[in-house]
Write an enzyme that holds these catalytic residues in place. Structure first.
Site, PDB file in Angstrom:
ATOM      1  N   LYS A 117      23.062  27.325 -32.818  1.00  0.00           N
ATOM      2  CA  LYS A 117      24.143  26.833 -31.915  1.00  0.00           C
ATOM      3  C   LYS A 117      24.722  27.627 -30.846  1.00  0.00           C
ATOM      4  O   LYS A 117      25.177  27.312 -29.914  1.00  0.00           O
ATOM      5  CB  LYS A 117      25.088  25.945 -32.534  1.00  0.00           C
ATOM      6  CG  LYS A 117      24.779  24.693 -33.217  1.00  0.00           C
ATOM      7  CD  LYS A 117      25.552  23.590 -33.598  1.00  0.00           C
ATOM      8  CE  LYS A 117      25.217  22.538 -34.025  1.00  0.00           C
ATOM      9  NZ  LYS A 117      26.085  21.353 -34.294  1.00  0.00           N
ATOM     10  N   LYS A 199      12.885  20.903 -35.208  1.00  0.00           N
ATOM     11  CA  LYS A 199      13.397  19.638 -35.891  1.00  0.00           C
ATOM     12  C   LYS A 199      13.874  18.611 -34.983  1.00  0.00           C
ATOM     13  O   LYS A 199      14.217  19.149 -33.728  1.00  0.00           O
ATOM     14  CB  LYS A 199      14.635  20.224 -36.557  1.00  0.00           C
ATOM     15  CG  LYS A 199      15.461  19.318 -37.542  1.00  0.00           C
ATOM     16  CD  LYS A 199      16.872  19.731 -37.858  1.00  0.00           C
ATOM     17  CE  LYS A 199      17.885  19.430 -36.741  1.00  0.00           C
ATOM     18  NZ  LYS A 199      19.399  19.549 -37.205  1.00  0.00           N
ATOM     19  N   LYS A 202      19.416  15.366 -31.834  1.00  0.00           N
ATOM     20  CA  LYS A 202      19.946  14.827 -30.785  1.00  0.00           C
ATOM     21  C   LYS A 202      20.125  15.480 -29.632  1.00  0.00           C
ATOM     22  O   LYS A 202      20.508  14.996 -28.452  1.00  0.00           O
ATOM     23  CB  LYS A 202      21.169  13.982 -31.078  1.00  0.00           C
ATOM     24  CG  LYS A 202      22.313  14.681 -32.044  1.00  0.00           C
ATOM     25  CD  LYS A 202      23.325  13.814 -32.705  1.00  0.00           C
ATOM     26  CE  LYS A 202      23.957  14.565 -33.778  1.00  0.00           C
ATOM     27  NZ  LYS A 202      24.500  13.862 -34.913  1.00  0.00           N
TER      28      LYS A 202
HETATM   29  P1  TYM Z   1      24.299  16.438 -38.501  1.00  0.00           P
HETATM   30  O1  TYM Z   1      25.318  15.448 -37.790  1.00  0.00           O
HETATM   31  O2  TYM Z   1      23.638  17.391 -37.700  1.00  0.00           O
HETATM   32  O3  TYM Z   1      23.014  15.566 -39.252  1.00  0.00           O
HETATM   33  C1  TYM Z   1      23.266  14.499 -40.133  1.00  0.00           C
HETATM   34  C2  TYM Z   1      22.528  14.484 -41.300  1.00  0.00           C
HETATM   35  O4  TYM Z   1      21.160  14.084 -40.969  1.00  0.00           O
HETATM   36  C3  TYM Z   1      20.379  15.163 -41.509  1.00  0.00           C
HETATM   37  N1  TYM Z   1      19.265  15.078 -40.400  1.00  0.00           N
HETATM   38  C4  TYM Z   1      17.960  15.425 -40.422  1.00  0.00           C
HETATM   39  N2  TYM Z   1      17.216  15.185 -41.728  1.00  0.00           N
HETATM   40  C5  TYM Z   1      16.002  15.216 -41.347  1.00  0.00           C
HETATM   41  N3  TYM Z   1      15.063  15.338 -40.312  1.00  0.00           N
HETATM   42  C6  TYM Z   1      16.134  15.746 -38.872  1.00  0.00           C
HETATM   43  N4  TYM Z   1      15.298  16.061 -37.984  1.00  0.00           N
HETATM   44  C7  TYM Z   1      17.363  15.708 -39.215  1.00  0.00           C
HETATM   45  N5  TYM Z   1      18.149  15.800 -38.321  1.00  0.00           N
HETATM   46  C8  TYM Z   1      19.512  15.612 -38.950  1.00  0.00           C
HETATM   47  C9  TYM Z   1      21.497  16.079 -41.490  1.00  0.00           C
HETATM   48  O5  TYM Z   1      20.822  16.940 -42.394  1.00  0.00           O
HETATM   49  C10 TYM Z   1      22.258  15.565 -42.148  1.00  0.00           C
HETATM   50  O6  TYM Z   1      22.274  15.259 -43.429  1.00  0.00           O
HETATM   51  N6  TYM Z   1      27.391  19.348 -40.922  1.00  0.00           N
HETATM   52  C11 TYM Z   1      26.723  18.004 -40.954  1.00  0.00           C
HETATM   53  C12 TYM Z   1      27.730  17.043 -40.820  1.00  0.00           C
HETATM   54  C13 TYM Z   1      28.441  17.114 -42.087  1.00  0.00           C
HETATM   55  C14 TYM Z   1      28.553  17.028 -43.671  1.00  0.00           C
HETATM   56  C15 TYM Z   1      29.780  17.185 -44.146  1.00  0.00           C
HETATM   57  C16 TYM Z   1      27.363  16.720 -44.129  1.00  0.00           C
HETATM   58  C17 TYM Z   1      30.126  17.485 -41.677  1.00  0.00           C
HETATM   59  N7  TYM Z   1      30.600  17.550 -43.146  1.00  0.00           N
HETATM   60  C18 TYM Z   1      30.015  17.152 -45.282  1.00  0.00           C
HETATM   61  C19 TYM Z   1      27.708  16.517 -45.650  1.00  0.00           C
HETATM   62  C20 TYM Z   1      28.978  16.861 -46.237  1.00  0.00           C
HETATM   63  C21 TYM Z   1      25.799  17.768 -39.867  1.00  0.00           C
HETATM   64  O7  TYM Z   1      26.024  18.577 -38.769  1.00  0.00           O
HETATM   65  O8  TYM Z   1      25.029  17.043 -39.763  1.00  0.00           O
END
Ligand code: TYM
Length: 335
Positions: A117, A199, A202
């Site tokens: 990032k 990956k 978004k």
């Molecule tokens: P984020 O918002 O990037 O993604 C949300 C969830 O979707 C999963 N994910 C994917 N899984 C498979 N293939 C992909 N291409 C893909 N893109 C996204 C991510 O692994 C995630 O589970 N830091 C976290 C958000 C967060 C969080 C937390 C999660 C904040 N606090 C506490 C768990 C517990 C994040 O940025 O996810």
């Protein structure tokens, strides 16, 4: 919730930084709905994490509400799951600060997501982007979660959360439950349709690579028809040699419940054209009811408000108890 005290607890969240993708659905949300009966579940819109990258305020509000509607439309019944907005529960910021002081510069420097990032946002490498994993640890530890269902890319963040909790417990006794990541066997890493070595995300610069949960059927089909494959015209699972085809097989497998063997047999001797169309159609059918229900829910803002207000109340009840315990342990004078 009295009769649910013995259930194990789950916490997870997604950043409302844009429209939800097929990756976040297959890697996370789809699995959450299946866990609701067995666990005591807390799912949030992680809006505080989102501002580590600059957001347009009105878009952030819209994405947060749409995300809540999509959670519900994906099968997360607000009666069985606590659905809340992170910034509505001040305990996240409170514990986040405390944990910042128990998280080492060196360990934060090793986070691959920080490296990625900061490369993408070179003009805004802010302190929040760097300490983000300590806030994520607070999100999890506040609820004494047993399990954190996430996609593969978040595994490192759950691991640092375990390290922080273990360090804190080592100093102050048993304050935090040590959580386990829960990563699905298939769908944990959905790749871009146009550059399958990356990956699906978004923030992808190429809109053709990413499928959004609320996208129109014809757009989804078009993206799958254009998906990158390879030149050997054989549907076979081999992520190293055939990343594009393997990614499509993974998506098709989760969407239809078919095994890789069954998929290989189904498309034996047929071209990639048929295969890509079938994958696209399976995704359209998977997402159609969710899109329709999300649109329906978004028309009733007062219902959505009632869900997130009740969610914030229930979440605060648990989270405030943890903050109280932590404040006492570290030596803050009681108010
Ligand atoms: P984020 O918002 O990037 O993604 C949300 C969830 O979707 C999963 N994910 C994917 N899984 C498979 N293939 C992909 N291409 C893909 N893109 C996204 C991510 O692994 C995630 O589970 N830091 C976290 C958000 C967060 C969080 C937390 C999660 C904040 N606090 C506490 C768990 C517990 C994040 O940025 O996810």
């Amino acid at each position: 919730m009295e009769n649910e005290v013995h259930k194990k607890r789950i916490l997870s969240g997604i950043q409302p930084s844009g429209d939800l993708t097929l990756g976040s659905y297959l890697g996370a949300i789809k699995n959450w709905a299946a866990l609701a009966d067995e666990y005591d579940c807390y799912y949030m819109m992680a809006d505080m994490h989102t501002i580590t990258v600059r957001q347009v305020p009105a878009d952030l509000r819209r994405h947060t509400l749409t995300q809540l509607a999509t959670y519900i439309a994906s099968g997360l019944d607000p009666e069985k799951n606590v659905l809340f907005v992170q910034s509505h529960v001040p305990a996240h910021a409170q514990l986040g600060w405390v944990l910042d002081c128990y998280t080492m510069f060196g360990e934060l420097s090793r986070m691959t997501q920080f490296k990625d990032k900061s490369a993408k946002n070179a003009d805004n490498i802010n302190a929040g982007l760097f300490t983000y994993p300590a806030l994520m640890a607070a999100d999890i530890l506040l609820y004494q979660a047993d399990l954190v269902p996430v996609g593969g890319d978040q595994k490192q963040h759950v691991e640092i959360c375990r390290d922080i909790a273990t360090r804190f417990n080592g100093i102050y006794g048993d304050v935090f439950k040590i959580p386990e990541p829960y990563i699905p066997p298939v769908g944990a890493r959905v790749m871009s349709l146009t550059s399958p070595e990356n990956k699906m995300s978004k923030s992808d610069k190429d809109p053709g690579g990413c499928v959004y949960m609320l996208e129109k059927a014809e757009d989804i089909l078009r993206k799958f028809k254009k998906a990158v494959t390879d030149s050997d015209a054989c549907v076979r699972f081999d992520p190293a040699a055939k990343p594009g085809v393997s990614n499509l097989m993974q998506i098709y497998s989760v969407a239809t419940g078919k095994t890789f063997d069954e998929i290989e047999r189904e498309f034996d001797g047929r071209g990639y054209g048929d295969f890509k169309t079938a994958v696209g159609e399976s995704v359209v059918e998977l997402l159609r009811p969710i899109r329709e229900e999300t649109e329906h829910l978004l028309a009733d803002k007062s219902y959505l408000e009632s869900v997130y207000r009740a969610g914030a109340e229930k979440a605060s009840h648990v989270a405030d108890r943890t903050v109280g315990k932590v404040y006492k342990k570290v030596g803050f004078l009681a108010r």
